[in-house]
Design a protein around this motif. Structure first.
Motif, mmCIF file in Angstrom:
data_model
loop_
_atom_site.group_PDB
_atom_site.id
_atom_site.type_symbol
_atom_site.label_atom_id
_atom_site.label_comp_id
_atom_site.label_asym_id
_atom_site.label_seq_id
_atom_site.Cartn_x
_atom_site.Cartn_y
_atom_site.Cartn_z
ATOM 1 N N GLY A 79 38.378 43.823 33.948
ATOM 2 C CA GLY A 79 39.191 43.512 35.118
ATOM 3 C C GLY A 79 40.498 43.042 34.601
ATOM 4 O O GLY A 79 41.162 43.027 33.894
ATOM 5 N N MET A 122 43.657 49.674 39.774
ATOM 6 C CA MET A 122 44.329 48.007 40.160
ATOM 7 C C MET A 122 44.959 48.090 40.619
ATOM 8 O O MET A 122 46.084 48.379 40.720
ATOM 9 C CB MET A 122 43.605 47.415 38.213
ATOM 10 N N ALA A 165 44.052 49.763 33.280
ATOM 11 C CA ALA A 165 45.127 48.997 34.553
ATOM 12 C C ALA A 165 45.138 50.081 35.480
ATOM 13 O O ALA A 165 44.942 49.873 36.715
ATOM 14 C CB ALA A 165 45.429 48.012 34.359
ATOM 15 N N GLU A 209 41.626 52.385 36.805
ATOM 16 C CA GLU A 209 41.472 52.704 37.445
ATOM 17 C C GLU A 209 41.935 52.031 39.011
ATOM 18 O O GLU A 209 41.427 51.287 39.497
ATOM 19 C CB GLU A 209 40.517 51.226 36.601
ATOM 20 N N GLN A 233 35.965 47.960 34.084
ATOM 21 C CA GLN A 233 35.245 47.708 34.901
ATOM 22 C C GLN A 233 35.104 46.569 35.291
ATOM 23 O O GLN A 233 35.153 45.805 36.850
ATOM 24 C CB GLN A 233 34.346 48.980 35.294
ATOM 25 N N PHE A 240 47.396 43.472 39.197
ATOM 26 C CA PHE A 240 48.004 43.676 37.814
ATOM 27 C C PHE A 240 49.245 43.087 37.665
ATOM 28 O O PHE A 240 49.848 42.337 36.846
ATOM 29 C CB PHE A 240 48.258 45.135 37.399
#
Length: 227
Positions: free
Chosen positions: A125, A151, A146, A149, A122, A156
């Protein structure tokens, strides 16, 4: 390598490789640039296939004119990207709660291990994804947090592409730059390199187990003293 394999290789003029690395090198030698992409894709799921040990072989083949340097790089980066996306969606499918629960059920792992990893991701990232693509073992699994969360997918993909592209370009470039020096090393030592990689992975696993056992014993001792 079997005797029959060796005889056939000598008769055809094909290079002789041994071990897991040898199998991947033969795959690249047979399928060309597509084999390079498959090799990198396999590495995403099978850590004992290290790209830093096999991609120089692709560079050497490009040096000999047996494949395109840029197409080999593109296929390697595509393979890395496909593998990373698969892991991303695996992480997204499991989600935070189920993954945290699963980590807590793994022997010698605890929920706090997941919490620390989550806090790290977090905080960093995209940087974690970018740098993680250039770290052995880590690059195979950095896509999972990833996905957990959620992302931003395009972000990504961008970070994964940049990190994987730099990493693949470095090792293919080294193979191309050193040219003829690469092939005899791979032919003579591919089996030994495969064994060393497996030994290193097992040693790291043993180190983790011993370190966790020692930590748990200390915690029990401290708890007993406190009570």
């Amino acid at each position: 390598m079997t005797l029959a394999h060796s005889v056939l290789a000598q008769a055809s003029g094909a290079p002789e490789y041994d071990g897991v690395i040898g199998w991947v090198l033969s795959l690249m030698d047979t399928l060309g640039e597509v084999g390079v992409g498959l090799a990198v894709l396999l590495e995403t799921f099978i850590p004992p296939i290290p790209s830093e040990a096999v991609l120089p072989g692709a560079g050497f083949l490009a040096y000999e004119g047996r494949m395109s340097f840029w197409l080999a790089w593109a296929m390697a980066t595509t393979g890395a990207l496909v593998g990373a996306i698969i892991w991303y969606y695996i992480g997204a499918a499991f989600g935070r709660a189920r993954t945290r629960w699963l980590v807590g059920k793994v022997p010698l792992m605890e929920h706090e291990d997941f919490d620390r990893a989550e806090a790290f991701f977090q905080r960093w990232g995209g940087v974690a994804v970018l740098v993680g693509r250039c770290v052995p073992l880590v690059r195979s699994f950095i896509s999972i947090p990833a996905g957990i969360e959620r992302m931003h997918f395009l972000k990504f993909v961008l970070y994964t592409f940049i990190g994987s592209g730099l990493w693949n370009g470095l090792w293919i470039g080294l193979g191309y730059a050193f040219g003829p020096a690469i092939r005899p090393i791979l032919e003579q030592w591919s089996g030994l390199l495969s064994d060393i990689i497996v030994i290193v992975i097992l040693a790291l696993l043993m180190w983790f187990v011993v370190a966790r056992l020692i930590r748990n014993l200390r915690r029990k001792r401290q708890s007993a003293e406190a009570s």
